[in-house]
Scaffold this motif. Structure first.
Motif, PDB file in Angstrom:
ATOM      1  N   TRP A 176      32.489  24.436  57.367  1.00 15.71           N
ATOM      2  CA  TRP A 176      32.811  23.271  58.197  1.00 15.71           C
ATOM      3  C   TRP A 176      33.750  22.320  57.477  1.00 15.71           C
ATOM      4  O   TRP A 176      34.677  21.767  58.082  1.00 15.71           O
ATOM      5  CB  TRP A 176      31.531  22.569  58.657  1.00 15.71           C
ATOM      6  CG  TRP A 176      30.930  23.294  59.814  1.00 15.71           C
ATOM      7  CD1 TRP A 176      29.951  24.255  59.776  1.00 15.71           C
ATOM      8  CD2 TRP A 176      31.318  23.172  61.181  1.00 15.71           C
ATOM      9  NE1 TRP A 176      29.706  24.721  61.039  1.00 15.71           N
ATOM     10  CE2 TRP A 176      30.521  24.067  61.929  1.00 15.71           C
ATOM     11  CE3 TRP A 176      32.248  22.389  61.848  1.00 15.71           C
ATOM     12  CZ2 TRP A 176      30.647  24.195  63.308  1.00 15.71           C
ATOM     13  CZ3 TRP A 176      32.364  22.514  63.224  1.00 15.71           C
ATOM     14  CH2 TRP A 176      31.576  23.407  63.943  1.00 15.71           C
TER      15      TRP A 176
ATOM     16  N   SER B 125      39.323  33.539  66.539  1.00 14.65           N
ATOM     17  CA  SER B 125      38.094  33.122  65.859  1.00 14.65           C
ATOM     18  C   SER B 125      36.966  32.841  66.855  1.00 14.65           C
ATOM     19  O   SER B 125      35.798  33.083  66.562  1.00 14.65           O
ATOM     20  CB  SER B 125      38.344  31.911  64.963  1.00 14.65           C
ATOM     21  OG  SER B 125      38.820  30.813  65.700  1.00 14.65           O
TER      22      SER B 125
ATOM     23  N   PHE C  56      37.454  23.828  57.621  1.00 16.54           N
ATOM     24  CA  PHE C  56      38.184  23.779  58.897  1.00 16.54           C
ATOM     25  C   PHE C  56      38.326  22.364  59.452  1.00 16.54           C
ATOM     26  O   PHE C  56      39.368  22.034  60.043  1.00 16.54           O
ATOM     27  CB  PHE C  56      37.536  24.722  59.914  1.00 16.54           C
ATOM     28  CG  PHE C  56      37.799  26.156  59.593  1.00 16.54           C
ATOM     29  CD1 PHE C  56      39.042  26.722  59.818  1.00 16.54           C
ATOM     30  CD2 PHE C  56      36.823  26.942  59.018  1.00 16.54           C
ATOM     31  CE1 PHE C  56      39.305  28.039  59.493  1.00 16.54           C
ATOM     32  CE2 PHE C  56      37.060  28.266  58.694  1.00 16.54           C
ATOM     33  CZ  PHE C  56      38.314  28.818  58.933  1.00 16.54           C
TER      34      PHE C  56
ATOM     35  N   THR D 197      42.606  30.096  67.212  1.00 16.95           N
ATOM     36  CA  THR D 197      41.462  29.557  67.960  1.00 16.95           C
ATOM     37  C   THR D 197      40.862  30.652  68.826  1.00 16.95           C
ATOM     38  O   THR D 197      39.643  30.865  68.832  1.00 16.95           O
ATOM     39  CB  THR D 197      41.889  28.369  68.847  1.00 16.95           C
ATOM     40  OG1 THR D 197      42.429  27.342  68.026  1.00 16.95           O
ATOM     41  CG2 THR D 197      40.723  27.828  69.651  1.00 16.95           C
TER      42      THR D 197
ATOM     43  N   GLY E   6      37.840  24.016  64.256  1.00 14.44           N
ATOM     44  CA  GLY E   6      38.911  23.496  63.410  1.00 14.44           C
ATOM     45  C   GLY E   6      40.289  23.873  63.920  1.00 14.44           C
ATOM     46  O   GLY E   6      41.194  23.030  63.974  1.00 14.44           O
ATOM     47  N   PHE E   7      40.469  25.137  64.290  1.00 15.76           N
ATOM     48  CA  PHE E   7      41.783  25.568  64.792  1.00 15.76           C
ATOM     49  C   PHE E   7      42.134  24.881  66.114  1.00 15.76           C
ATOM     50  O   PHE E   7      43.297  24.547  66.345  1.00 15.76           O
ATOM     51  CB  PHE E   7      41.839  27.089  64.957  1.00 15.76           C
ATOM     52  CG  PHE E   7      42.069  27.830  63.677  1.00 15.76           C
ATOM     53  CD1 PHE E   7      43.175  27.561  62.876  1.00 15.76           C
ATOM     54  CD2 PHE E   7      41.186  28.811  63.262  1.00 15.76           C
ATOM     55  CE1 PHE E   7      43.396  28.244  61.697  1.00 15.76           C
ATOM     56  CE2 PHE E   7      41.395  29.505  62.081  1.00 15.76           C
ATOM     57  CZ  PHE E   7      42.498  29.215  61.298  1.00 15.76           C
TER      58      PHE E   7
ATOM     59  N   ALA F  12      35.482  27.749  62.522  1.00 11.06           N
ATOM     60  CA  ALA F  12      36.874  28.201  62.637  1.00 11.06           C
ATOM     61  C   ALA F  12      37.488  27.860  63.997  1.00 11.06           C
ATOM     62  O   ALA F  12      38.547  27.216  64.040  1.00 11.06           O
ATOM     63  CB  ALA F  12      36.980  29.691  62.333  1.00 11.06           C
TER      64      ALA F  12
ATOM     65  N   CYS G 273      47.983  28.248  65.435  1.00 14.18           N
ATOM     66  CA  CYS G 273      46.614  27.731  65.485  1.00 14.18           C
ATOM     67  C   CYS G 273      45.933  28.055  66.818  1.00 14.18           C
ATOM     68  O   CYS G 273      44.731  28.332  66.845  1.00 14.18           O
ATOM     69  CB  CYS G 273      46.601  26.227  65.233  1.00 14.18           C
ATOM     70  SG  CYS G 273      46.886  25.808  63.507  1.00 14.18           S
TER      71      CYS G 273
END
Length: 161
Positions: free
Chosen positions: A51, A103, A54, A100, A132-133, A129, A96
């Motif tokens: 965590w 992931s 990301f 996204t 974050g992405f 992941a 990204c």
């Protein structure tokens, strides 16, 4: 909205960093001082680290502190600079966005698996992941838009690393 999102990211990042630090200290203390390793501490620290990684990336994207190769960037305030800033942000946002999706699919497919010690779904750390992405994608799209519409996009005075 952006300020609230930024505050939530900072709070989440601070919690992850604090948890990670405390869990590492607990793991080292129990292993080397008490001579009785606590296996769950290592597993929990890995979850906190995922965590932290990301959400930290999302914070960097929000603050526009990605690495820039200054040698090829035109002078700030020019149309060329705006075009390169916009293009770089949009390309990074596309990457990204793809990450996204990938992931997220992985998180969903691996969710039935359990962690070894805590017996939690692997989605607990795998979901860091796509979260974050997704946040990175939003921030990069915003920076691309700001670079396109302004003569001077909002970024710190010192670019890059």
């Amino acid at each position: 909205m952006w300020k609230l999102l930024y505050k939530l990211e900072l709070i989440t990042g601070a919690i992850a960093l604090s948890s990670f630090s405390v869990l590492i200290v607990v793991g080292v203390f129990t292993r080397y001082v008490m001579n009785f390793p606590v296996a769950w501490a290592e597993e929990a620290s890995l979850i906190a680290f995922a965590w932290l990684l990301f959400i930290g990336g999302a914070i960097c994207a929000q603050e526009n502190t990605h690495v820039i190769i200054e040698i090829i960037m035109p002078e700030r305030g020019t149309g060329q600079h705006r075009a390169m800033e916009t293009g770089a942000s949009l390309v990074a946002a596309m990457v990204c966005a793809i990450m996204t999706y990938v992931s997220f699919r992985y998180t969903v497919e691996a969710a039935p698996m359990m962690t070894a010690m805590l017996r939690l779904s692997t989605a607990v750390y795998n979901s860091a992941a796509p979260a974050g992405f997704a946040l990175m994608t939003l921030h990069l799209l915003r920076h691309g838009y700001l670079a396109f519409t302004r003569a001077e996009p909002d970024h710190p005075a010192e670019n890059g690393i």
